[in-house]
Design a protein around this motif. Structure first.
Motif, short mmCIF file in Angstrom:
data_model
loop_
_atom_site.label_atom_id
_atom_site.label_comp_id
_atom_site.label_asym_id
_atom_site.label_seq_id
_atom_site.Cartn_x
_atom_site.Cartn_y
_atom_site.Cartn_z
N VAL A 1 19.89 4.37 1.78
CA VAL A 1 18.99 3.73 0.81
C VAL A 1 18.42 2.45 1.39
CG1 VAL A 1 18.82 2.79 -1.52
CG2 VAL A 1 20.26 4.76 -1.10
N LEU A 2 19.20 1.73 2.18
CA LEU A 2 18.70 0.51 2.81
C LEU A 2 17.60 0.83 3.82
CD1 LEU A 2 19.12 -2.53 2.86
CD2 LEU A 2 20.81 -2.22 4.67
N ILE A 3 17.75 1.92 4.56
CA ILE A 3 16.68 2.36 5.46
C ILE A 3 15.42 2.66 4.66
CG2 ILE A 3 15.98 4.21 7.03
CD1 ILE A 3 18.87 4.37 7.97
N GLY A 4 15.59 3.30 3.52
CA GLY A 4 14.44 3.54 2.67
C GLY A 4 13.78 2.26 2.20
N GLY A 5 14.58 1.22 1.90
CA GLY A 5 14.01 -0.06 1.52
C GLY A 5 13.22 -0.70 2.64
N VAL A 6 13.69 -0.57 3.88
CA VAL A 6 12.96 -1.11 5.02
C VAL A 6 11.63 -0.38 5.19
CG1 VAL A 6 13.00 -1.37 7.53
CG2 VAL A 6 15.05 -1.89 6.19
N VAL A 7 11.66 0.94 5.08
CA VAL A 7 10.42 1.71 5.21
C VAL A 7 9.44 1.34 4.11
CG1 VAL A 7 9.44 4.04 5.11
CG2 VAL A 7 11.56 3.62 6.38
N ALA A 8 9.93 1.18 2.88
CA ALA A 8 9.04 0.79 1.78
C ALA A 8 8.42 -0.57 2.03
CB ALA A 8 9.82 0.79 0.46
N ALA A 9 9.19 -1.51 2.58
CA ALA A 9 8.64 -2.83 2.87
C ALA A 9 7.58 -2.77 3.96
CB ALA A 9 9.77 -3.78 3.28
N LEU A 10 7.78 -1.95 4.98
CA LEU A 10 6.79 -1.83 6.05
C LEU A 10 5.55 -1.09 5.60
CD1 LEU A 10 9.07 -1.15 9.14
CD2 LEU A 10 7.97 -3.28 8.46
N ARG A 11 5.67 -0.31 4.56
CA ARG A 11 4.49 0.38 4.04
C ARG A 11 3.61 -0.55 3.20
NH1 ARG A 11 3.02 5.94 4.70
NH2 ARG A 11 2.61 6.01 2.47
N ALA A 12 4.14 -1.68 2.80
CA ALA A 12 3.37 -2.64 2.01
C ALA A 12 2.29 -3.26 2.89
CB ALA A 12 4.27 -3.72 1.44
N PRO A 13 1.16 -3.68 2.30
CA PRO A 13 0.08 -4.28 3.11
C PRO A 13 0.52 -5.52 3.88
CG PRO A 13 -0.72 -3.69 0.92
CD PRO A 13 0.76 -3.50 0.90
N THR A 14 1.35 -6.36 3.26
CA THR A 14 1.82 -7.58 3.92
C THR A 14 3.32 -7.73 3.67
OG1 THR A 14 1.37 -8.95 1.98
CG2 THR A 14 -0.42 -8.69 3.58
N PRO A 15 4.03 -8.46 4.55
CA PRO A 15 5.47 -8.69 4.30
C PRO A 15 5.73 -9.40 2.97
CG PRO A 15 4.90 -9.23 6.57
CD PRO A 15 3.60 -8.97 5.86
N GLY A 16 4.86 -10.36 2.62
CA GLY A 16 5.05 -11.05 1.35
C GLY A 16 4.95 -10.12 0.17
N GLN A 17 3.99 -9.21 0.22
CA GLN A 17 3.87 -8.25 -0.88
C GLN A 17 5.05 -7.30 -0.91
OE1 GLN A 17 0.08 -6.34 -0.96
NE2 GLN A 17 0.56 -5.07 -2.74
N GLY A 18 5.59 -6.97 0.27
CA GLY A 18 6.78 -6.13 0.30
C GLY A 18 7.96 -6.77 -0.40
N ARG A 19 8.12 -8.09 -0.23
CA ARG A 19 9.22 -8.78 -0.92
C ARG A 19 8.97 -8.87 -2.42
NH1 ARG A 19 8.83 -11.94 3.81
NH2 ARG A 19 7.41 -13.41 2.76
N ARG A 20 7.71 -9.04 -2.81
CA ARG A 20 7.41 -9.16 -4.23
C ARG A 20 7.53 -7.83 -4.96
NH1 ARG A 20 3.20 -12.30 -2.15
NH2 ARG A 20 1.74 -10.57 -2.48
#
Length: 512
Positions: free
Chosen positions: A401-420
């Motif tokens: 699940v943590l790997i999935g969270g990393v992939v979801a964050a990298l799919r976001a347009p920006t790192p900041g948006q991935g955290r939000r």
């Protein structure tokens, strides 16, 4: 008394000496009087003659009627003048009829488009998946000691179960009464049917001229009508061809099959629309789709990684606890049909979702060592008490699940948006685990000759699946967004490049 005249432009009254109209403001003609010709009849009934010196006497009572305005339908007289763009009036029967006529005409157009559409393509799209699933089910039942007709009936029953139906058992002879039901979903057949349906539907849409969301919905409706007919035939085959030796009759539930088959069709159509045909979506829905695409991919990656680990675990356990003589074609085929259900249950169970037990299942789990008071629930702590190695599977699933969270964050347009937006993964994971709780349950009620038990029920706890999905998804989505920038640059570039290709705005998902 001064003479009154009417404006030739708007019909407003004005005095004989006025130079501008008080209603419309237009300049009045130079000659504002209307001379009475010799011998003309005055309004009072007396004729007027020309006065000496060429001056004509104007009538003091002559009035000119203002030009009549054409009636305007649907406008209320509010004293502020007519409204040219009014589309509704509180007066009953004024403008409602045209709106209803327009709606009725639109419905007639949709009905005509539905009837005259591509029914041949709809038939291919709907019937080929049903036929393939039915053929696979018949091949699975072929090794059983049944007649040809009973083998075909078992294949039809398995197809019905794959669509979400259940089996009912009733009848019996003499004093032996049989009445019960069996509910289990061979999820492998379900996924094969939905995947084939999605591929065929997408190819059908891509081969046709560009169309809108309404035409897409009409195509889904055509496929739905044909699929209902195909599933009905499957249920009738299973209903009329199989009877047990004790006089009981096993049959497929028609209404459950049709209803759940409709749900699977809608889910598949929505997946095709959101994944492959996003240009058909309205702007707001398209924005929602973009917002959940990254967490959805993250959850799918997590499930895939978990499934790989669970498959390895099952293979090791099977080899260690069984011998080759017990692995027959039928047992292997049946296991493969329910393998996705087992993998999803293991994924949810390792994340802490307990099993809900009823009937004979409670007695079976209570007989396990150290679990005499299991009651109606069996959780991760109970399994760890039996074998501490369950914690290894839990740790592996958390990493997945943590790997999935990393992939979801990298799919976001920006790192900041991935955290939000990392918390959105919690919503998606909660939906997936809740769906797993619905699809992987096994239940049996009544007296069935093969099972004998009066009731058996094993399923994931739906409430716990929802809550734990929200918690694990939000946590790993947030932590994954923190860990994503520390990955190797090659991995980040690869995943983000994949994201750009998937989000390409080319029509029908194609790329130049």
């Amino acid at each position: 008394m001064s003479d009154l005249r009417f404006c030739p432009n708007c019909g407003e009254r004005f005095g004989a000496t006025a130079r501008f109209c008080g209603g419309c403001g237009q300049a009045l003609p130079a000659s504002t009087s209307f001379p009475a010709e010799a011998g003309s009849q005055a309004p009072g009934g007396a004729a007027t003659d020309a006065a000496p010196g060429g001056n004509r006497a104007a009538s003091t009572s002559e009035q000119r009627q203002p030009p009549q305005q054409p009636p305007q339908q649907g406008l209320a007289d509010t004293g502020a003048g007519p409204r040219a763009d009014a589309s509704w009036s509180p007066l009953p029967g004024s403008s409602l009829r045209p709106n209803w006529d327009q709606l009725s005409g639109r419905i007639d157009d949709l009905r005509g488009s539905f009837v005259t559409g591509d029914w041949a393509g709809a038939a291919r799209t709907a019937l080929i998946p049903i036929g393939v699933v039915f053929l696979i089910a018949v091949l699975v039942a072929w090794s059983t000691p049944l007649s040809f007709g009973q083998t075909v009936a078992v294949g039809a029953m398995l197809t019905s179960l794959a669509a979400g139906g259940d089996l009912s058992i009733h009848g019996g002879v003499a004093n032996t009464a049989v009445n019960g039901s069996i509910s289990i979903m061979p999820l492998t057949l379900t996924l094969i049917g939905c995947a084939l349906l999605g591929v065929l539907f997408y190819r059908w849409q891509r081969a046709r001229p560009r169309q809108g969301l309404v035409e897409f919905a009409l195509d889904v409706a055509r496929v739905w009508v044909v699929s209902l007919g195909g599933l009905l035939v499957v249920c009738l085959i299973g209903r009329s061809s199989f009877g047990a030796s004790d006089g009981s009759v096993v049959s497929s539930s028609i209404w459950a099959t049709l209803f759940n088959g409709t749900l699977w069709l809608v889910i598949t159509a929505v997946a095709v629309l959101a994944w492959k045909l996003p240009e058909l979506l309205p702007a707001r829905v398209h924005a929602w789709r973009d917002a959940v695409s990254a967490p959805t991919l993250g959850v799918l990656v997590a499930v895939a990684v978990s499934a790989l680990g669970s498959i390895v675990t099952l293979i090791i356990v099977t080899v260690a606890t069984s011998n080759s003589n017990t692995l027959t074609y039928t047992s292997v085929s049946l296991f493969l049909m329910v393998a996705p259900s087992v993998l999803l249950m293991m994924f949810a169970f390792a994340l802490g979702v307990p099993l809900s037990l009823s009937g004979q299942a409670t007695q079976v789990f209570s007989a396990l060592p150290g679990n005499a008071a299991a009651g109606t629930s069996f959780g991760l702590l109970d399994a760890a008490d039996l074998d501490a190695r369950w914690w290894l599977l839990t740790l592996f699933n958390i990493i997945a699940v943590l790997i999935g969270g990393v992939v979801a964050a990298l799919r976001a347009p920006t790192p900041g948006q991935g955290r939000r937006t990392g918390w959105r993964m919690g919503i998606v994971l909660a939906i997936v685990l809740t769906a797993a709780a619905v699809c992987t349950g096994v239940s049996h009620t009544g007296e069935v000759p093969l099972l004998g038990a009066s009731e058996v029920g094993i399923s994931l706890d739906g409430v716990a699946a929802l809550l734990l999905g929200l918690a694990w998804g939000a946590l790993t989505g947030w932590v994954g967004a923190l860990l994503a920038p520390g990955l190797p640059e090659s991995a980040i570039t690869s995943i983000r490049g994949w994201n750009n290709r998937d989000d390409s705005p080319e029509p029908h998902g194609s790329r130049p």
